[in-house]
Design an enzyme around this catalytic site. Structure first.
Site, PDB file in Angstrom:
ATOM      1  N   HIS A  92      23.876 -19.946 -13.732  1.00  0.00           N
ATOM      2  CA  HIS A  92      22.690 -20.123 -14.454  1.00  0.00           C
ATOM      3  C   HIS A  92      22.447 -20.944 -15.670  1.00  0.00           C
ATOM      4  CE1 HIS A  92      20.856 -17.008 -11.797  1.00  0.00           C
ATOM      5  NE2 HIS A  92      21.637 -15.917 -12.436  1.00  0.00           N
ATOM      6  N   ARG A 111      11.119 -22.245  -9.116  1.00  0.00           N
ATOM      7  CA  ARG A 111      10.067 -21.206  -8.739  1.00  0.00           C
ATOM      8  C   ARG A 111       9.147 -21.218  -9.822  1.00  0.00           C
ATOM      9  NH1 ARG A 111      11.232 -14.597  -7.569  1.00  0.00           N
ATOM     10  NH2 ARG A 111       9.360 -14.355  -6.283  1.00  0.00           N
TER      11      ARG A 111
END
Length: 292
Positions: A92, A111
């Protein structure tokens, strides 16, 4: 090879674990924000590399989260060193915190930030905080959990929060910092940006595009079907990123996988604040691509 410029640390992550990692030619690094399609991209990579929907091990073992402090660095390095196939590794951490090696492929999934945030809200209720504290050596939470506001109110406050993006990577500034860094690298030959909505709209086409970029055989229909949201949810015990009991319900990790719910939860004033805020946090061409 360029060493990381920035170090990202939290109670359960440390990007310094990338320093000194022995890459192999062809490795794939999956760099995403939370709830942006990380597990989906790990599954796509597994299917493209291993060529079978019957994975030889749980997905999180095949594609470990390298900078997660729950498992020792040596254990993760050792497991990856033992893999004979092309490796695909989860992080991440934004790309400015990962060593950039010209032999390695990097893929960043984007996203819509509002949809990401709604998924974060629901995932928070599915985390076993006591188990997570135990695994990371943090003090166990005391007392009953605090009551959470309704998702509409929480989302509006998430849009408005002023934070240091490097310390709060899952904030709106943190999300757009991660994506803005990747956006500046999008023309580099070993960096791919993938839009979550493109995976929803044409999963087979996106899988074929990635296979071509990475020099892998094009997937057949069986492999594409195995990467659909419904099939992955059916196999949550093998695919959810939870071999250590962090989730209360593994199947709930795959909640909806849809788009548009975040925008629908905000009223007109909150949507206007969101649009004004994002305009100050990311370049307009990135926002056009991200919000399309």
């Amino acid at each position: 090879m360029r060493t990381p410029v920035h170090r990202y640390r939290s109670d359960d992550e440390d990007s310094a674990r990338w320093t000194g990692f022995p890459f192999r030619a062809g490795d794939i690094v999956i760099s995403t924000r939370s709830k942006s399609g990380t597990t989906w991209m790990q599954m796509i990579c597994a299917l493209l590399v291993l060529r079978t929907p019957e994975l030889p091990a749980p997905l999180t073992e095949l594609s470990p989260w390298l900078d997660w402090l729950v498992e020792s660095r040596d254990a993760v390095y050792g497991r990856l060193a033992a893999q004979p196939h092309r490796r695909f590794i989860k992080t991440h951490t934004p790309l400015d915190g990962v060593p950039i090696d010209p032999r390695v492929h990097y893929v960043v999934v984007a996203r819509h930030p509002l949809d990401l945030a709604v998924s974060l809200y629901h995932q928070a209720a599915n985390l076993d905080r006591a188990r997570l504290a135990e695994l990371t050596g943090q003090p166990a939470p005391a007392g009953p959990p605090r009551a959470r506001p309704p998702v509409e109110r929480w989302l509006s406050s998430w849009v408005d929060r002023e934070v240091d993006p490097r310390a709060e990577l899952d904030s709106l500034p943190g999300v757009l910092m991660h994506l803005s860094d990747a956006w500046t690298r999008r023309h580099e030959p070993n960096v791919e940006l993938v839009h979550y909505d493109d995976l929803l709209a044409d999963l087979g086409g996106e899988m074929r595009r990635l296979a071509d970029r990475w020099g892998l055989p094009a997937p057949g229909s069986e492999l594409v079907e195995a990467a659909t949201f419904g099939r992955m949810r059916e196999r949550a015990d093998r695919l959810a990123p939870d071999t250590l009991g962090v989730f209360r319900d593994r199947q709930a990790f795959f909640r909806q996988g849809a788009s548009g719910q975040g925008r629908d939860l905000l009223d007109g004033a909150a949507r206007a604040r969101y649009e004004a805020r994002t305009a100050t946090l990311a370049p307009p061409d990135l926002l056009t691509w991200l919000h399309r």
